[in-house]
Design a protein around this motif. Sequence first.
Motif, PDB file in Angstrom:
ATOM      1  N   ALA A 174       0.812  -1.217   0.000  1.00 18.53           N
ATOM      2  CA  ALA A 174       0.000   0.000   0.000  1.00 18.53           C
ATOM      3  C   ALA A 174       0.853   1.278   0.000  1.00 18.53           C
ATOM      4  O   ALA A 174       0.490   2.275  -0.618  1.00 18.53           O
ATOM      5  CB  ALA A 174      -0.924   0.005   1.218  1.00 18.53           C
ATOM      6  N   ASN A 213       2.255   1.341  -3.848  1.00 12.70           N
ATOM      7  CA  ASN A 213       1.049   2.180  -3.964  1.00 12.70           C
ATOM      8  C   ASN A 213      -0.173   1.357  -4.335  1.00 12.70           C
ATOM      9  O   ASN A 213      -1.094   1.863  -4.976  1.00 12.70           O
ATOM     10  CB  ASN A 213       1.242   3.276  -5.029  1.00 12.70           C
ATOM     11  N   VAL A 215      -3.150  -0.414  -2.797  1.00  6.41           N
ATOM     12  CA  VAL A 215      -3.947  -0.649  -1.596  1.00  6.41           C
ATOM     13  C   VAL A 215      -4.971  -1.738  -1.915  1.00  6.41           C
ATOM     14  O   VAL A 215      -5.977  -1.477  -2.580  1.00  6.41           O
ATOM     15  CB  VAL A 215      -4.658   0.638  -1.138  1.00  6.41           C
ATOM     16  N   ARG A 218      -9.046  -1.954  -2.224  1.00  8.65           N
ATOM     17  CA  ARG A 218      -9.554  -0.815  -2.991  1.00  8.65           C
ATOM     18  C   ARG A 218      -9.131  -0.890  -4.466  1.00  8.65           C
ATOM     19  O   ARG A 218      -9.956  -0.897  -5.351  1.00  8.65           O
ATOM     20  CB  ARG A 218      -9.048   0.497  -2.384  1.00  8.65           C
ATOM     21  N   LEU A 219      -7.828  -0.951  -4.704  1.00 10.91           N
ATOM     22  CA  LEU A 219      -7.342  -0.980  -6.087  1.00 10.91           C
ATOM     23  C   LEU A 219      -7.737  -2.308  -6.739  1.00 10.91           C
ATOM     24  O   LEU A 219      -8.189  -2.342  -7.882  1.00 10.91           O
ATOM     25  CB  LEU A 219      -5.830  -0.802  -6.105  1.00 10.91           C
ATOM     26  N   TYR A 220      -7.492  -3.376  -6.018  1.00  8.06           N
ATOM     27  CA  TYR A 220      -7.980  -4.711  -6.376  1.00  8.06           C
ATOM     28  C   TYR A 220      -8.547  -5.303  -5.101  1.00  8.06           C
ATOM     29  O   TYR A 220      -7.932  -5.155  -4.036  1.00  8.06           O
ATOM     30  CB  TYR A 220      -6.843  -5.639  -6.824  1.00  8.06           C
ATOM     31  N   THR A 221      -9.664  -6.004  -5.193  1.00 12.28           N
ATOM     32  CA  THR A 221     -10.086  -6.775  -4.039  1.00 12.28           C
ATOM     33  C   THR A 221      -9.365  -8.120  -4.105  1.00 12.28           C
ATOM     34  O   THR A 221      -8.751  -8.457  -5.124  1.00 12.28           O
ATOM     35  CB  THR A 221     -11.599  -7.027  -4.041  1.00 12.28           C
ATOM     36  N   ASP A 224     -10.697  -9.892  -6.972  1.00 11.41           N
ATOM     37  CA  ASP A 224     -10.138  -9.435  -8.256  1.00 11.41           C
ATOM     38  C   ASP A 224      -8.824 -10.155  -8.540  1.00 11.41           C
ATOM     39  O   ASP A 224      -8.557 -10.568  -9.669  1.00 11.41           O
ATOM     40  CB  ASP A 224      -9.824  -7.925  -8.222  1.00 11.41           C
ATOM     41  N   GLU A 228      -9.790 -12.105 -11.646  1.00  9.91           N
ATOM     42  CA  GLU A 228      -9.529 -11.301 -12.842  1.00  9.91           C
ATOM     43  C   GLU A 228      -8.061 -11.205 -13.189  1.00  9.91           C
ATOM     44  O   GLU A 228      -7.694 -11.099 -14.347  1.00  9.91           O
ATOM     45  CB  GLU A 228     -10.102  -9.890 -12.659  1.00  9.91           C
ATOM     46  N   GLU A 229      -7.212 -11.197 -12.172  1.00 16.30           N
ATOM     47  CA  GLU A 229      -5.793 -10.982 -12.432  1.00 16.30           C
ATOM     48  C   GLU A 229      -5.020 -12.293 -12.552  1.00 16.30           C
ATOM     49  O   GLU A 229      -3.808 -12.286 -12.747  1.00 16.30           O
ATOM     50  CB  GLU A 229      -5.183 -10.088 -11.345  1.00 16.30           C
ATOM     51  N   LEU A 402      -9.515  -2.579   5.934  1.00 13.79           N
ATOM     52  CA  LEU A 402      -9.672  -2.484   4.475  1.00 13.79           C
ATOM     53  C   LEU A 402      -9.997  -3.806   3.772  1.00 13.79           C
ATOM     54  O   LEU A 402     -10.901  -3.874   2.949  1.00 13.79           O
ATOM     55  CB  LEU A 402      -8.389  -1.909   3.855  1.00 13.79           C
ATOM     56  N   GLN A 405     -13.385  -5.495   5.128  1.00 18.34           N
ATOM     57  CA  GLN A 405     -14.608  -4.864   4.611  1.00 18.34           C
ATOM     58  C   GLN A 405     -14.925  -5.283   3.179  1.00 18.34           C
ATOM     59  O   GLN A 405     -16.079  -5.291   2.779  1.00 18.34           O
ATOM     60  CB  GLN A 405     -14.453  -3.334   4.615  1.00 18.34           C
TER      61      GLN A 405
ATOM     62  N   LYS B  28     -11.577   1.433 -11.008  1.00 21.74           N
ATOM     63  CA  LYS B  28     -12.194   1.089  -9.728  1.00 21.74           C
ATOM     64  C   LYS B  28     -12.921   2.232  -9.053  1.00 21.74           C
ATOM     65  O   LYS B  28     -13.773   2.027  -8.197  1.00 21.74           O
ATOM     66  CB  LYS B  28     -11.085   0.610  -8.771  1.00 21.74           C
ATOM     67  N   VAL B  86       1.262   7.430  -6.829  1.00 17.43           N
ATOM     68  CA  VAL B  86      -0.182   7.668  -6.776  1.00 17.43           C
ATOM     69  C   VAL B  86      -0.840   6.401  -6.220  1.00 17.43           C
ATOM     70  O   VAL B  86      -0.703   5.331  -6.797  1.00 17.43           O
ATOM     71  CB  VAL B  86      -0.779   7.975  -8.169  1.00 17.43           C
ATOM     72  N   ALA B  87      -1.528   6.527  -5.080  1.00 19.89           N
ATOM     73  CA  ALA B  87      -2.191   5.372  -4.475  1.00 19.89           C
ATOM     74  C   ALA B  87      -3.673   5.661  -4.311  1.00 19.89           C
ATOM     75  O   ALA B  87      -4.063   6.732  -3.867  1.00 19.89           O
ATOM     76  CB  ALA B  87      -1.571   5.061  -3.109  1.00 19.89           C
ATOM     77  N   GLY B  88      -4.499   4.698  -4.674  1.00 22.32           N
ATOM     78  CA  GLY B  88      -5.936   4.872  -4.505  1.00 22.32           C
ATOM     79  C   GLY B  88      -6.680   3.791  -5.258  1.00 22.32           C
ATOM     80  O   GLY B  88      -6.054   2.850  -5.732  1.00 22.32           O
ATOM     81  N   PRO B  89      -7.966   3.881  -5.418  1.00 25.73           N
ATOM     82  CA  PRO B  89      -8.841   4.902  -4.843  1.00 25.73           C
ATOM     83  C   PRO B  89      -9.072   4.631  -3.358  1.00 25.73           C
ATOM     84  O   PRO B  89      -9.240   3.480  -2.970  1.00 25.73           O
ATOM     85  CB  PRO B  89     -10.142   4.721  -5.629  1.00 25.73           C
TER      86      PRO B  89
END
Lengths: 466, 279
Positions: A174, A213, A215, A218-221, A224, A228-229, A402, A405, B28, B86-89
């Motif tokens: 993250a 970077n 997370v 959020r970016l991938y569950t 995912d 998917e990946e 994170l 959830q 996402k 850049v990290a997110g969302p």
Amino acid sequence: MAIPRQPMPEQPPEVRRHNFDEVPLGYTEELAIREAQRCLQCKKPACVDGCPVNVAIPQFIEKIVERDFEGALQIILGTNSLPAICGRVCPQETQCEKYCVLAKRGDPVAIGRLERFVADHVRIRLMRGEKAPLPPTAPPPGAPKVAIVGSGPAGLTCAADLLNAGYNVTLFEALHEPGGVLVYGIPEFRLPKAIVKAEIQALVRRGLQIVTNAVIGRLYTIDDLLNEEGYAAVFIGTGAGTPKFLKIPGENLNGVYSANEFLTRVNLMKAYLPDAETPIVRGKRVAVFGAGNTAMDAARTALRIGAEEVYIMYRRSRAEMPARAEEIHHAEEEGVKFEFLVNPVAFYGNERGWLQSVRCERMQLGEPDDSGRRRPVRIAGSEFDTPINVAIVAVGTESNPLIRQTTPDLQVNQWGYIVTDDMGRTSKPRVYAGGDIVTGAATVIEAMGAGKRAARAIISDLQGKG
Amino acid sequence: MPNKILEKEYLAENVVSMWIEARQIAKKRQPGQFLILRPGERSERIPLTIADVRAKEGAVRLIVQVVGKTTRDLAALEAGEYVRDVAGPLGHPTPIKHYGTVACVGGGIGVAPLLPIARAMKEAGNYVVSIIGARTKGLLILEEDMRAISDELLITTDDGSYVRHGLVTDVLRERLTGKPGIDFAVAIGPVPMMKAVANLTREAGIATIASLNTIMIDGTGMCGGCRVTVGGRVKYTCVDGPEFDAHEVDFDELQRRLNMYRDHELHQLEACKIGLAVR
Ligand SMILES: Cc1cc2nc3c(=O)[nH]c(=O)nc-3n(C[C@H](O)[C@H](O)[C@H](O)COP(=O)(O)OP(=O)(O)OC[C@H]3O[C@@H](n4cnc5c(N)ncnc54)[C@H](O)[C@@H]3O)c2cc1C
Ligand SMILES: Cc1cc2nc3c(=O)[nH]c(=O)nc-3n(C[C@H](O)[C@H](O)[C@H](O)COP(=O)(O)OP(=O)(O)OC[C@H]3O[C@@H](n4cnc5c(N)ncnc54)[C@H](O)[C@@H]3O)c2cc1C
Ligand code: SF4
Ligand code: SF4
Ligand code: FES
């Protein structure tokens, strides 16, 4: 005559409390060999059972005696992929060294220091170019893909073992820098970041792919990644990264930090360097609440960035302090003051919201609680106020929400930690977990042990599937 | 991996809009979410709302007001250059649904994070009343974008240099009695503005959310630096927010915490005067 335990050269306290250079300087070759000669080469070495990853201790020590440092490192690497780190941060006095036979009548063999020596020796020769690095390797084409979430010791170890077994491993982190607590928590003066970098770099040369970077949740569950990946399995090693506070009035005043925030600003964001862009409040009088490794790190860091007085305030007594013995000793030498049997009840600030003082009450030890430690009970009417301008709360962590959830079918316990079997298998097929996110805050080497077991489970489960 | 800046333009003095390549984030992201970025190798990590996306191109839009060192360094980058991290969302998406009539109230740079929420509210079938304001005409941003997705667009400037002289809350107060009646409100802007909106809608009994702009570091729930008090309980803006029930937020505390590093040097001086004896 028996050789005494060889002391480790250190920076003198009055010098080091003003710098971020490493405190213990490491053994020289001669000191290391002298210390290694103390080992009795036990046939049934109790020390090995005390090590959560069962490093082959007498065997690597014997190689040191023979001056075969390279050989010693290879033996250690057989079970421990991060020896330069463990040699520095393992609580040896409750693990390997506690069970050393020599501890019964005197001082145990300094196993951690020897481990550190071996790892440093080889790394330094590598850096000087005296030794050729192993050629970079890549996983064989068609190797199964495994995703690792979190780059702390659990994730790194799981990744290392999977790389060894020929898997295609991608690590998602993250933050902008891999390493977990090793980079954002434990300070430079205790674990130089160059060492963590070198150990991670070695994994990258062996084919590890790192995505910073990222997370997860959020970016991938997790789903995912699996669906998917194209990852055949996912290991979750996200640590116990959410700080607990004291839940007392005034805790959101300016100048009250969690240890995680304070240490992250200084370590990850380098706020101690004069040209750093991340600010930090440099208090003159600092109080740290808690007495674990995190509290010691925060206190010693506060001294180094300019505090005049730093207090460790702990609600139990000296005997119950959970920090490594060496950290407590170093903190005391550097001038950190300890206040035992005190419990904070409120923080007070000025009209602009800045911390000015803390009110504490005195405690005494009563009956033992569930953990077997005597429970602190308050002494009525013992409250007192102390002026402080920075407070650092280091009373533990809880599980980060994170992933939980966003992965509803992942079973967690009442505190939100992931439930696994002995080998790190979670309730969700193809998903494994280990380290602090399973056990709650523990140690580097325990997280590594969990990463290893999960790697073994992943390998056997994926092979089983053919 | 650094992220490439695809487009850059100034929307007002000190307000820059950037499209940045971030494929997976663009895929996402939902309205209300933000990201954390570092312009360069030595920079701080700062949170910025994802103002818009072009999913096909894999690009996200940021609208940034230059207030300090990091935002200045970001704004100094040109199209073709890269943002280091850049990290997110991050954060929970806005609870978008059909409320009926939704008031979207934005002040200053707050209009940037408001835009995607207002658009999503419109797409969910709401009647959208947007009220946007700025200190002066030159600082008003995204007027046309907001007009395109609003059923009503009301504008104020503090100095009266454009449309209505006054604060967004002056207009909101009047509009509360208008037709159609407001069922739900979203407030994003400076803390005093959000506080004033919350006070108005609390009296009127209109559920309201505010998106909080705390200081953040990691944005993953690890440091607790973004904590706020909501309904008497401590919440972490990055993982529990960034939106909260505006009627429950302790805005005064939020404002004091936002001032932490602005106040810092002053505080340093003050600290020297504190007594030295313990207890
Ligand atoms: C200040 C401090 C000092 C310590 N000192 C010692 C010591 O001296 N000796 C010792 O043995 N132990 C010590 N510990 C404890 C030890 O560091 C931990 O037990 C160990 O690091 C746990 O390892 P881990 O791999 O489980 O997680 P961590 O090291 O916590 O790493 C987890 C990583 O996962 C990342 N992550 C979290 N969520 C996500 C997500 N959703 N997506 C992607 N990435 C994510 C985090 O950013 C982090 O990098 C200390 C801890 C602290 C905080
Ligand atoms: C969830 C979230 C979304 C955000 N979205 C946007 C956005 O879309 N566009 C945008 O321009 N800004 C946004 N912000 C605010 C932005 O993060 C800050 O302006 C930025 O961190 C300032 O960094 P700096 O280094 O340039 O300024 P600093 O040097 O850190 O500070 C300069 C001045 O700004 C104040 N300040 C510091 N942090 C903040 C903050 N978080 N909010 C307000 N003032 C602050 C300081 O007190 C100081 O006076 C958002 C903040 C959050 C938490
Ligand atoms: S890994 Fe830690 S516990 Fe194991 S031998 Fe090394 S220092 Fe001791
Ligand atoms: S128990 Fe002590 S003496 Fe025996 S092998 Fe282990 S380190 Fe050597
Ligand atoms: S920014 Fe660190 S917990 Fe929210």
